[in-house]
Every structure is written in structure tokens, then in C-alpha cells.
Design a protein around this motif. Structure first.
Motif, mmCIF file in Angstrom:
data_model
loop_
_atom_site.group_PDB
_atom_site.id
_atom_site.type_symbol
_atom_site.label_atom_id
_atom_site.label_comp_id
_atom_site.label_asym_id
_atom_site.label_seq_id
_atom_site.Cartn_x
_atom_site.Cartn_y
_atom_site.Cartn_z
ATOM 1 N N PRO A 96 20.250 -40.600 -17.170
ATOM 2 C CA PRO A 96 18.794 -40.657 -16.966
ATOM 3 C C PRO A 96 18.055 -40.854 -18.272
ATOM 4 C CG PRO A 96 19.561 -38.389 -16.822
ATOM 5 C CD PRO A 96 20.787 -39.241 -16.946
ATOM 6 N N LYS A 97 17.130 -41.817 -18.277
ATOM 7 C CA LYS A 97 16.324 -42.061 -19.479
ATOM 8 C C LYS A 97 15.146 -41.102 -19.486
ATOM 9 C CE LYS A 97 14.198 -45.734 -22.187
ATOM 10 N NZ LYS A 97 13.915 -47.184 -22.286
ATOM 11 N N MET A 98 14.945 -40.434 -20.600
ATOM 12 C CA MET A 98 13.886 -39.439 -20.702
ATOM 13 C C MET A 98 12.534 -40.118 -20.898
ATOM 14 S SD MET A 98 15.844 -36.586 -23.070
ATOM 15 C CE MET A 98 14.669 -35.286 -22.693
ATOM 16 N N ASP A 99 11.519 -39.582 -20.221
ATOM 17 C CA ASP A 99 10.172 -40.139 -20.336
ATOM 18 C C ASP A 99 9.555 -39.852 -21.701
ATOM 19 O OD1 ASP A 99 10.292 -41.076 -17.726
ATOM 20 O OD2 ASP A 99 9.500 -39.210 -16.891
ATOM 21 N N GLN A 100 10.026 -38.807 -22.357
ATOM 22 C CA GLN A 100 9.478 -38.416 -23.660
ATOM 23 C C GLN A 100 10.568 -38.539 -24.730
ATOM 24 O OE1 GLN A 100 7.219 -34.729 -23.653
ATOM 25 N NE2 GLN A 100 6.842 -34.909 -21.451
ATOM 26 N N PRO A 101 10.560 -39.621 -25.489
ATOM 27 C CA PRO A 101 11.578 -39.821 -26.536
ATOM 28 C C PRO A 101 11.612 -38.696 -27.558
ATOM 29 C CG PRO A 101 10.313 -41.831 -26.163
ATOM 30 C CD PRO A 101 9.622 -40.748 -25.408
ATOM 31 N N LEU A 102 10.467 -38.024 -27.754
ATOM 32 C CA LEU A 102 10.432 -36.935 -28.724
ATOM 33 C C LEU A 102 11.382 -35.818 -28.330
ATOM 34 C CD1 LEU A 102 9.190 -35.735 -31.273
ATOM 35 C CD2 LEU A 102 7.363 -34.774 -29.863
ATOM 36 N N LEU A 103 11.448 -35.508 -27.023
ATOM 37 C CA LEU A 103 12.376 -34.478 -26.555
ATOM 38 C C LEU A 103 13.817 -34.908 -26.800
ATOM 39 C CD1 LEU A 103 10.783 -33.312 -23.169
ATOM 40 C CD2 LEU A 103 10.830 -32.091 -25.348
ATOM 41 N N ALA A 104 14.106 -36.189 -26.575
ATOM 42 C CA ALA A 104 15.449 -36.707 -26.836
ATOM 43 C C ALA A 104 15.790 -36.587 -28.314
ATOM 44 C CB ALA A 104 15.549 -38.164 -26.384
ATOM 45 N N SER A 105 14.805 -36.835 -29.187
ATOM 46 C CA SER A 105 15.025 -36.730 -30.627
ATOM 47 C C SER A 105 15.309 -35.290 -31.042
ATOM 48 C CB SER A 105 13.791 -37.243 -31.386
ATOM 49 O OG SER A 105 13.523 -38.580 -31.068
ATOM 50 N N ILE A 106 14.527 -34.357 -30.481
ATOM 51 C CA ILE A 106 14.668 -32.949 -30.865
ATOM 52 C C ILE A 106 16.003 -32.378 -30.416
ATOM 53 C CG2 ILE A 106 13.762 -30.621 -30.504
ATOM 54 C CD1 ILE A 106 10.961 -31.896 -30.310
ATOM 55 N N PHE A 107 16.284 -32.472 -29.114
ATOM 56 C CA PHE A 107 17.505 -31.862 -28.589
ATOM 57 C C PHE A 107 18.750 -32.658 -28.978
ATOM 58 C CE2 PHE A 107 14.246 -29.957 -25.923
ATOM 59 C CZ PHE A 107 14.651 -28.624 -25.909
ATOM 60 N N GLY A 108 18.607 -33.984 -29.087
ATOM 61 C CA GLY A 108 19.722 -34.790 -29.572
ATOM 62 C C GLY A 108 20.067 -34.443 -31.005
ATOM 63 N N GLY A 109 19.028 -34.229 -31.837
ATOM 64 C CA GLY A 109 19.256 -33.866 -33.232
ATOM 65 C C GLY A 109 19.930 -32.517 -33.371
ATOM 66 N N ILE A 110 19.521 -31.544 -32.542
ATOM 67 C CA ILE A 110 20.110 -30.204 -32.613
ATOM 68 C C ILE A 110 21.600 -30.238 -32.279
ATOM 69 C CG2 ILE A 110 20.140 -27.914 -31.542
ATOM 70 C CD1 ILE A 110 17.106 -28.201 -31.160
ATOM 71 N N ILE A 111 21.939 -30.856 -31.146
ATOM 72 C CA ILE A 111 23.342 -30.879 -30.706
ATOM 73 C C ILE A 111 24.191 -31.733 -31.643
ATOM 74 C CG2 ILE A 111 24.919 -31.401 -28.794
ATOM 75 C CD1 ILE A 111 22.582 -30.994 -26.892
ATOM 76 N N CYS A 112 23.633 -32.858 -32.091
ATOM 77 C CA CYS A 112 24.368 -33.738 -33.006
ATOM 78 C C CYS A 112 24.686 -33.012 -34.308
ATOM 79 C CB CYS A 112 23.540 -34.993 -33.281
ATOM 80 S SG CYS A 112 24.316 -36.144 -34.437
ATOM 81 N N GLY A 113 23.686 -32.361 -34.886
ATOM 82 C CA GLY A 113 23.898 -31.641 -36.143
ATOM 83 C C GLY A 113 24.888 -30.505 -36.001
ATOM 84 N N ALA A 114 24.792 -29.776 -34.880
ATOM 85 C CA ALA A 114 25.716 -28.656 -34.649
ATOM 86 C C ALA A 114 27.153 -29.152 -34.511
ATOM 87 C CB ALA A 114 25.306 -27.885 -33.401
ATOM 88 N N SER A 115 27.354 -30.248 -33.781
ATOM 89 C CA SER A 115 28.706 -30.779 -33.585
ATOM 90 C C SER A 115 29.305 -31.275 -34.901
ATOM 91 C CB SER A 115 28.686 -31.913 -32.554
ATOM 92 O OG SER A 115 27.935 -33.019 -33.013
ATOM 93 N N LEU A 116 28.497 -31.961 -35.714
ATOM 94 C CA LEU A 116 28.999 -32.455 -37.000
ATOM 95 C C LEU A 116 29.274 -31.301 -37.958
ATOM 96 C CD1 LEU A 116 26.655 -35.545 -37.504
ATOM 97 C CD2 LEU A 116 29.056 -35.547 -36.810
ATOM 98 N N GLY A 117 28.439 -30.255 -37.893
ATOM 99 C CA GLY A 117 28.675 -29.082 -38.728
ATOM 100 C C GLY A 117 29.979 -28.394 -38.391
ATOM 101 N N LEU A 118 30.277 -28.284 -37.103
ATOM 102 C CA LEU A 118 31.541 -27.670 -36.667
ATOM 103 C C LEU A 118 32.735 -28.475 -37.161
ATOM 104 C CD1 LEU A 118 30.644 -26.646 -33.000
ATOM 105 C CD2 LEU A 118 31.069 -25.101 -34.917
ATOM 106 N N MET A 119 32.607 -29.801 -37.117
ATOM 107 C CA MET A 119 33.698 -30.653 -37.622
ATOM 108 C C MET A 119 33.928 -30.412 -39.107
ATOM 109 S SD MET A 119 33.443 -34.404 -35.904
ATOM 110 C CE MET A 119 33.495 -34.659 -34.128
ATOM 111 N N MET A 120 32.836 -30.344 -39.861
ATOM 112 C CA MET A 120 32.960 -30.186 -41.311
ATOM 113 C C MET A 120 33.572 -28.843 -41.687
ATOM 114 S SD MET A 120 29.585 -32.011 -42.913
ATOM 115 C CE MET A 120 29.394 -33.791 -42.768
ATOM 116 N N LEU A 121 33.348 -27.833 -40.849
ATOM 117 C CA LEU A 121 33.982 -26.538 -41.105
ATOM 118 C C LEU A 121 35.498 -26.646 -40.998
ATOM 119 C CD1 LEU A 121 31.621 -24.027 -39.237
ATOM 120 C CD2 LEU A 121 31.860 -24.365 -41.702
ATOM 121 N N LYS A 122 35.975 -27.642 -40.264
ATOM 122 C CA LYS A 122 37.419 -27.883 -40.128
ATOM 123 C C LYS A 122 37.881 -29.036 -41.018
ATOM 124 C CE LYS A 122 38.073 -24.673 -37.107
ATOM 125 N NZ LYS A 122 38.866 -23.478 -37.472
#
Length: 281
Positions: A96-122
Motif C-alpha cells: 500500500p502506498k502511503m498518502d503522507q510521504p512524511l510518515l513513510a520517511s519517519i518510520f522508514g528512517g527509524i526501522i532502516c537505521g535500527a536494522s543497519l545499526g544491528l548489523m554493524m554491532l555484528k
């Protein structure tokens, strides 16, 4: 952990970025820009050529084990991105495409950063920007890993915007990259942060005994009251944030008039905390 992180990254890429057409930066963005101006250069070739020298440096700096973790992360991430899309197409569904790109930017940024951080810890990365940032960290010791990624990604997103003239997508992408850098730093450095308490009291010995009984270290600092001119012992105590409430409670039980200063420590290394090395992020 790398596999879980790869799944989160793949989900974020497909659900938040690709579906909502948000610029993501990185080596993929450089590949798209190069292909835009030189059609014979495919994004895959550009990404491979950019990653190749980084892989060689990675072997010299961190050894084959770190390279194996990165190759595993890159492979699993690619499989999960394509596999997720294939599964969605197979069941006849669509993201589903979100009507508000800002929400996609915020929550996408949070999950993306967290996943990359977990990788770097390993000691793993998805290649590209994260691998470049991981290696640049050896040179830029005073800049956090998240900020290095942010500088690289924002530069690529700006070039992407100029090449494709998609300003809105680029601006939303910059927001996502900024939030991603914050989330990444929270994951990477969250395990080594602490609270520091400076305690000034006439009952410093009794307070230090209470803190030691709680299995925390404490250090005496020499001080002198400016008004009274009397010598005082200042207690310095670094603890995990979750333990600070117990420290304050113990201090006030011994001396209700104790002067307590609590401050944040972004990084603490030593017994009970993180261990610093040349490979530390």
C-alpha cells in the motif's frame, strides 16, 4: 541477528522507500545517476566497482571474518528484498502506498537505521554507504557512524535530485536519512552510554559504602567549598541509566541535604561497560 536485520531492511526498502518513491542514497543512488548519464553503465556494475576496493580495504583492516559477515549480509538482504517482492506478487497483493510521504520517511528512517545499526554491532554491513562509513570511521574517529552515513547519503540524494529533478522525493529522502542516522547511533552506542552522578556531601564515606554495597564503582575527587573554604570529597559514580534512580535513593537516605548532579555520558568504556578497540564504532 544479521538475518533479522536484513529482513527489517528489506521490509523497509520495499514497504516505505520503493513503494513511496523516496530517494535512499547510497551506492545504488550513485549507480542510478551514472546510468542516467552513461547508459552503458548499469547500476549493478557501478555498485560492484565501488564496493570492490572497499572490500579489499575491509580485508586489510578487519580480516576475512568481517568480510564474510558483510558478504552474508549483502546476499541475505538481496534475497529478502527480491523474495519479499516475489511473495507479494505470488499472492496477488501489493504494497500500500502511503498518502503522507512524511510518515513513510519517519518510520522508514527509524526501522532502516535500527536494522543497519544491528548489523554493524555484528561487524556486518549491507555494503555501499555503510561499508564506506565503517572504513571511514578509522580516519574520522570523532564523528559517529550514523553521521558519516548521513553525510554520504545526503550528498548522493542531492546529486540524485539534480540528475532526475525530483526535488520532493529527495527532500523526503533527506528526512529519512537523518532519522536513520539517529536511530543507527542509538543502536550502536546505546550499549555504552551511561549516567554520571557527582555527589557532594559531608557524609561522603557512608554514601560511598552504600554505593559499593550496590556493586557500583565510585571515585573520590578532592574539592573545596568556595564560600566556606572547607575541603570536601566529591563522589564520582558512572552507572547504567536504569540504575541511577537507585543511586539517588541511596544517597538521599544517608543525607537528605546531599548535592547531586546527574549528567549524561554518551560513551563509557571500562569494567562493567564497553570495551574500546581500534575496530570500535
Amino acid at each position: 541477528m544479521i538475518a533479522v536485520s536484513a529482513f527489517l531492511y528489506a521490509f523497509t526498502f520495499n514497504f516505505f522507500f520503493e513503494t513511496n518513491q523516496l530517494a535512499m542514497g547510497g551506492f545504488s543512488g550513485i549507480g542510478q545517476i551514472a546510468h542516467h548519464f552513461f547508459s552503458f553503465l548499469t547500476p549493478g556494475i557501478v555498485v560492484f566497482c565501488l564496493n570492490l576496493p572497499l572490500m579489499i580495504i575491509c580485508i586489510k583492516k578487519q580480516g576475512w571474518k568481517a568480510l564474510a559477515a558483510t558478504v552474508f549480509a549483502i546476499t541475505v538482504t538481496a534475497i529478502m528484498i527480491d523474495g519479499m517482492n516475489a511473495a507479494v506478487a505470488y499472492i496477488g497483493w501489493s504494497y500500500p502506498k502511503m498518502d503522507q510521504p512524511l510518515l513513510a520517511s519517519i518510520f522508514g528512517g527509524i526501522i532502516c537505521g535500527a536494522s543497519l545499526g544491528l548489523m554493524m554491532l555484528k561487524n556486518a554491513t549491507t555494503g555501499g554507504t555503510e561499508l564506506a562509513a565503517r572504513l571511514l570511521k578509522y580516519v574520522c574517529r570523532n564523528i559517529s557512524i550514523g553521521k558519516i552515513c548521513l553525510i554520504i547519503d545526503v550528498s548522493v540524494v542531492c546529486l540524485y535530485a539534480m540528475a532526475y529533478r525530483q526535488i520532493n522525493a529527495a527532500l523526503y529522502g533527506i528526512i529519512a536519512m537523518y532519522i536513520s542516522s539517529i536511530a543507527m547511533d542509538m543502536v550502536v552506542y546505546g550499549s555504552v552510554n551511561a549516567k554520571i552522578a557527582y555527589i557532594i556531601s559531608d557524609k561522603s564515606k557512608e554514601i560511598s559504602d552504600r554505593i559499593i554495597d550496590m556493586k557500583h564503582g565510585v571515585t573520590f575527587l578532592n574539592g573545596k567549598g568556595a564560600f566556606t573554604g572547607t575541603d570536601k570529597n566529591i563522589l564520582l559514580c558512572a552507572v547504567k541509566p536504569s540504575s541511577m534512580a537507585k543511586i539517588k535513593s541511596a544517597v538521599t537516605e544517608v543525607d537528605k541535604n546531599a548535592f547531586i548532579i546527574v549528567s549524561d555520558a554518551k560513551e563509557v568504556y571500562g569494567e562493567g561497560f564497553g570495551v574500546y578497540s581500534e575496530d570500535s564504532l
